[in-house]
Structures are given as structure tokens and as C-alpha cells.
Design an enzyme around this catalytic site. Structure first.
Site, PDB file in Angstrom:
ATOM      1  N   VAL A 151       6.647 -27.892 -26.778  1.00  0.00           N
ATOM      2  CA  VAL A 151       6.947 -26.715 -27.590  1.00  0.00           C
ATOM      3  C   VAL A 151       7.316 -25.554 -26.677  1.00  0.00           C
ATOM      4  O   VAL A 151       8.195 -24.751 -26.984  1.00  0.00           O
ATOM      5  CB  VAL A 151       5.747 -26.347 -28.492  1.00  0.00           C
ATOM      6  N   GLN A 152       6.654 -25.474 -25.507  1.00  0.00           N
ATOM      7  CA  GLN A 152       6.937 -24.398 -24.564  1.00  0.00           C
ATOM      8  C   GLN A 152       8.408 -24.394 -24.144  1.00  0.00           C
ATOM      9  O   GLN A 152       9.064 -23.343 -24.118  1.00  0.00           O
ATOM     10  CB  GLN A 152       6.038 -24.534 -23.324  1.00  0.00           C
TER      11      GLN A 152
ATOM     12  N   THR B  28       0.395  11.282 -48.917  1.00  0.00           N
ATOM     13  CA  THR B  28       0.865   9.894 -48.910  1.00  0.00           C
ATOM     14  C   THR B  28       1.517   9.523 -50.235  1.00  0.00           C
ATOM     15  O   THR B  28       2.394   8.666 -50.283  1.00  0.00           O
ATOM     16  CB  THR B  28      -0.283   8.918 -48.582  1.00  0.00           C
ATOM     17  N   ASP B  29       1.106  10.160 -51.333  1.00  0.00           N
ATOM     18  CA  ASP B  29       1.771   9.920 -52.618  1.00  0.00           C
ATOM     19  C   ASP B  29       3.219  10.396 -52.569  1.00  0.00           C
ATOM     20  O   ASP B  29       4.114   9.778 -53.166  1.00  0.00           O
ATOM     21  CB  ASP B  29       1.018  10.619 -53.738  1.00  0.00           C
TER      22      ASP B  29
ATOM     23  N   PHE C  17       5.405 -35.274 -25.195  1.00  0.00           N
ATOM     24  CA  PHE C  17       4.512 -34.433 -24.384  1.00  0.00           C
ATOM     25  C   PHE C  17       3.871 -35.325 -23.331  1.00  0.00           C
ATOM     26  O   PHE C  17       3.053 -36.180 -23.651  1.00  0.00           O
ATOM     27  CB  PHE C  17       3.460 -33.763 -25.273  1.00  0.00           C
TER      28      PHE C  17
ATOM     29  N   HIS D 233       0.366 -30.091 -36.237  1.00  0.00           N
ATOM     30  CA  HIS D 233       0.286 -31.508 -35.892  1.00  0.00           C
ATOM     31  C   HIS D 233       0.478 -32.430 -37.097  1.00  0.00           C
ATOM     32  O   HIS D 233      -0.032 -32.169 -38.186  1.00  0.00           O
ATOM     33  CB  HIS D 233      -1.069 -31.807 -35.247  1.00  0.00           C
TER      34      HIS D 233
ATOM     35  N   ASN E 203       1.885 -25.178 -32.811  1.00  0.00           N
ATOM     36  CA  ASN E 203       2.192 -26.607 -32.870  1.00  0.00           C
ATOM     37  C   ASN E 203       1.419 -27.205 -34.040  1.00  0.00           C
ATOM     38  O   ASN E 203       0.212 -27.423 -33.963  1.00  0.00           O
ATOM     39  CB  ASN E 203       1.791 -27.283 -31.553  1.00  0.00           C
TER      40      ASN E 203
ATOM     41  N   ARG F   1       7.175 -38.364 -30.989  1.00  0.00           N
ATOM     42  CA  ARG F   1       6.271 -37.719 -31.924  1.00  0.00           C
ATOM     43  C   ARG F   1       7.063 -36.796 -32.835  1.00  0.00           C
ATOM     44  O   ARG F   1       8.217 -36.454 -32.559  1.00  0.00           O
ATOM     45  CB  ARG F   1       5.183 -36.918 -31.193  1.00  0.00           C
TER      46      ARG F   1
ATOM     47  N   LYS G 130       1.514   5.683 -45.714  1.00  0.00           N
ATOM     48  CA  LYS G 130       1.372   4.915 -46.958  1.00  0.00           C
ATOM     49  C   LYS G 130       1.740   3.470 -46.667  1.00  0.00           C
ATOM     50  O   LYS G 130       2.768   3.201 -46.026  1.00  0.00           O
ATOM     51  CB  LYS G 130       2.299   5.476 -48.045  1.00  0.00           C
TER      52      LYS G 130
END
Length: 314
Positions: free
Chosen positions: A243-244, A62-63, A171, A272, A270, A188, A16
Site C-alpha cells: 500500500v505504501q 454565529t446566527d 506483500f 483486509h 489497508n 492478494r 458556526k
């Protein structure tokens, strides 16, 4: 596990999805506590006859699963973490159906996934409100996989953790070719929406810490480590060369801080913020100095990685 059925390899599961439940607890001082969960349940069981022989005798409806969520929420008389509730549900389905009629149950594994909506207590005139809440942003997630033997895989996570810093990011030194137009920079904005998943090292439901709200505190602790590593000290911050690099530092800091977390996965797009430049071929109309930006999230860079301890199976 696949079974051979009529000359085919056949695998199945049923459950469910998105059972929404809210639970309110009240203490003796009139203070209310509440959670809202979206619960998904999956059962691994041997109900092949339902698919190939018109025989539903091995199926848990499932109910019934939906109703069980509400019943178990009611039975939890004390405030508990989303991880503990997931384990409560998973244990129920692998143990309650230990016998179906006069034969052993075929429910061998239960998978419970829960997303917790971020309702946060409000403050009025500097005081926490007894029963007032507001909706936050990032969501707390968990997945508990429990086998009939009691074996456990427990994963927690965070979704939608949006963070941004207006400087201390750059960067440089990346590959340049005839299609490269991006200029190198040491100044940046850096913005991302963190999705993190971490696996706990507990391999059995019997090894889970019995401390109340243990996993809630752990979740808040992981979130703090991720944010502190991203931003750095409040005055000087911390420089991010990519970012890495920041992603790796966030994952490493988490594993260094929490020995019972065996692995972590991070996804940090990332997002921007492009410096605005209003100019014609012959004239600069307005001079900007990294103070006006065009926010955009499409297209965005996709940066993902995982870290795990050498002994981890993840």
C-alpha cells in the site's frame, strides 16, 4: 495569535459549524443543477473583552454567520465550485466587517470549511435526467483561509473514495520476528478508502483562476489520476508491492499532472479481505483457492504520507 490576558496566554476563535444548505440552479432549457453543502465558519478576531469584560460589542453573532451562508448562496446566480463558494464567504467576513461602528473591524482571518454531498445526475433510458439526482459515495471537501490582506490558503480534498482490486497485489520481504504470523504473498486483494487533501499554490484571492467551475474540473481530474494510478490499465492492471508504494505513486502522479497543486496528503487504510479456510486439525473441509474471503475493516493497517514540492510551505 496568543495574547497576554491577566497573566495568561490566551487564544480564541468563534464560528458556526455544520450549516447545511442546498442550492438549485435552472438553465433556460429546463435543466436543473444542484449542490448540498455543510459549511463551517471560523473567525479570528480580537473579541477578548467578550471573554473577560462582559463586552460583546466586537462579536459577530454565529446566527448571523448562518444567515450569511444562505444569503450568499442566493447571491450566487451561476453554478460555482465549492472552492469558489468558500472563498466568497471568507472574503465577505474579512471585508464586510471592515468597520464596526466608528472603529476598524477586528476580524483579521476567516476560515471556511465545506463538505459537499455527492449528489449525481441520474440517467434514464440512457439519457441524463433534467432534474433527477442520486446520492453517490465519496465527498468533495475544501478549506479556504482568507486574511484581511487578501492572502489565501486553499485546500481541497476527497473523503470516502473506496477502491478495491481482486489481484495484482502482494506483500513480501517485511521484517519478521517471533511475533510475525503473516505469510508473504504475491497474490492478494487490495482494498482501501482513500482520504486525500491537496493544497493549491495560489497565495492570494486575486490570483484565483476566473474560469467557471475551474476547481470542480480540477477535483474530478485529481480523482481520476488517483484511481487510474491505483488500478492501472483496464486489461493488465498494475502490480502493487505494498500500500505504501501505491500511495506514493498516486501522490506523485497527482503532482506531476497538476502544476498548480503544491502538496498532497494521502491516508489509505489497508482494509483486509482474508482468504477463508475451513479445516479441522486433521481434515480440510472445503478447499478454497483465493475465491472466498472474509471482509473485515477492524483492525486495519494505517498508511499515511504527504508529498510536497521543495518550495511548498506545507
Amino acid at each position: 495569535m496568543a495574547k497576554e490576558v491577566n497573566g495568561f496566554n490566551f487564544e480564541q476563535r468563534h464560528g458556526k459549524e455544520r450549516v447545511r444548505v442546498a442550492r438549485v440552479w435552472k438553465d433556460k432549457d429546463g435543466r436543473h443543477f444542484m449542490v448540498e453543502w455543510s459549511v463551517s465558519i471560523g473567525l479570528l478576531s480580537d473579541c477578548v473583552p467578550a471573554y473577560v469584560q462582559d463586552d460583546n460589542s466586537d462579536i459577530v453573532a454565529t446566527d448571523t454567520m448562518k444567515n450569511t451562508v444562505y444569503a450568499k448562496a442566493k447571491e450566487c446566480s451561476e453554478l460555482l465550485s465549492v472552492e469558489d463558494f468558500a472563498i466568497v464567504l471568507a472574503k465577505h467576513f474579512t471585508s464586510f466587517y471592515s468597520q464596526v461602528g466608528d472603529r476598524p473591524s477586528n476580524v483579521t482571518t476567516t476560515i471556511v470549511k465545506i463538505v459537499e454531498k455527492p449528489w449525481e445526475r441520474v440517467h434514464v433510458d440512457g439519457q441524463p435526467h433534467n432534474h433527477g439526482f442520486k446520492l453517490g459515495s465519496e465527498k468533495h471537501t475544501t478549506e479556504a483561509i482568507v486574511k484581511k490582506s487578501g492572502a489565501l490558503q486553499l485546500t481541497s480534498g476527497i473523503e470516502g473514495l473506496s477502491v478495491l482490486k481482486t489481484t495484482k497485489s502482494g506483500f513480501e520481504g517485511f521484517i519478521r520476528d517471533k511475533y510475525t504470523a503473516l505469510p508473504e504473498t504475491r497474490e492478494r486483494m487490495l482494498a482501501t478508502e482513500v482520504t486525500a487533501l491537496w493544497r493549491y499554490s495560489y497565495d492570494s484571492v486575486h490570483r484565483i483562476p476566473q474560469k467557471p467551475l475551474y476547481f470542480t474540473e480540477k477535483y474530478l481530474g485529481v480523482k481520476k489520476v488517483l484511481m487510474d494510478t491505483f488500478f492501472g490499465p483496464p486489461k493488465e492492471g498494475v502490480y502493487s508491492p505494498s500500500v505504501q508504494r501505491t500511495l506514493y505513486q498516486m501522490g506523485k502522479a497527482t503532482l506531476d499532472r497538476f502544476p498548480d497543486i503544491s502538496s498532497i496528503q494521502l491516508n489509505m487504510p489497508n482494509l483486509h479481505f482474508l482468504p477463508v479456510n475451513l479445516s479441522t486439525k486433521d481434515n480440510q473441509i472445503v478447499k478454497f483457492d483465493n475465491d472466498v474471503y472474509l471482509p473485515t475493516d477492524e483492525p486495519h493497517g494505517s498508511i499515511q504520507a504527504s508529498l510536497s514540492r521543495i518550495w511548498s510551505k506545507m
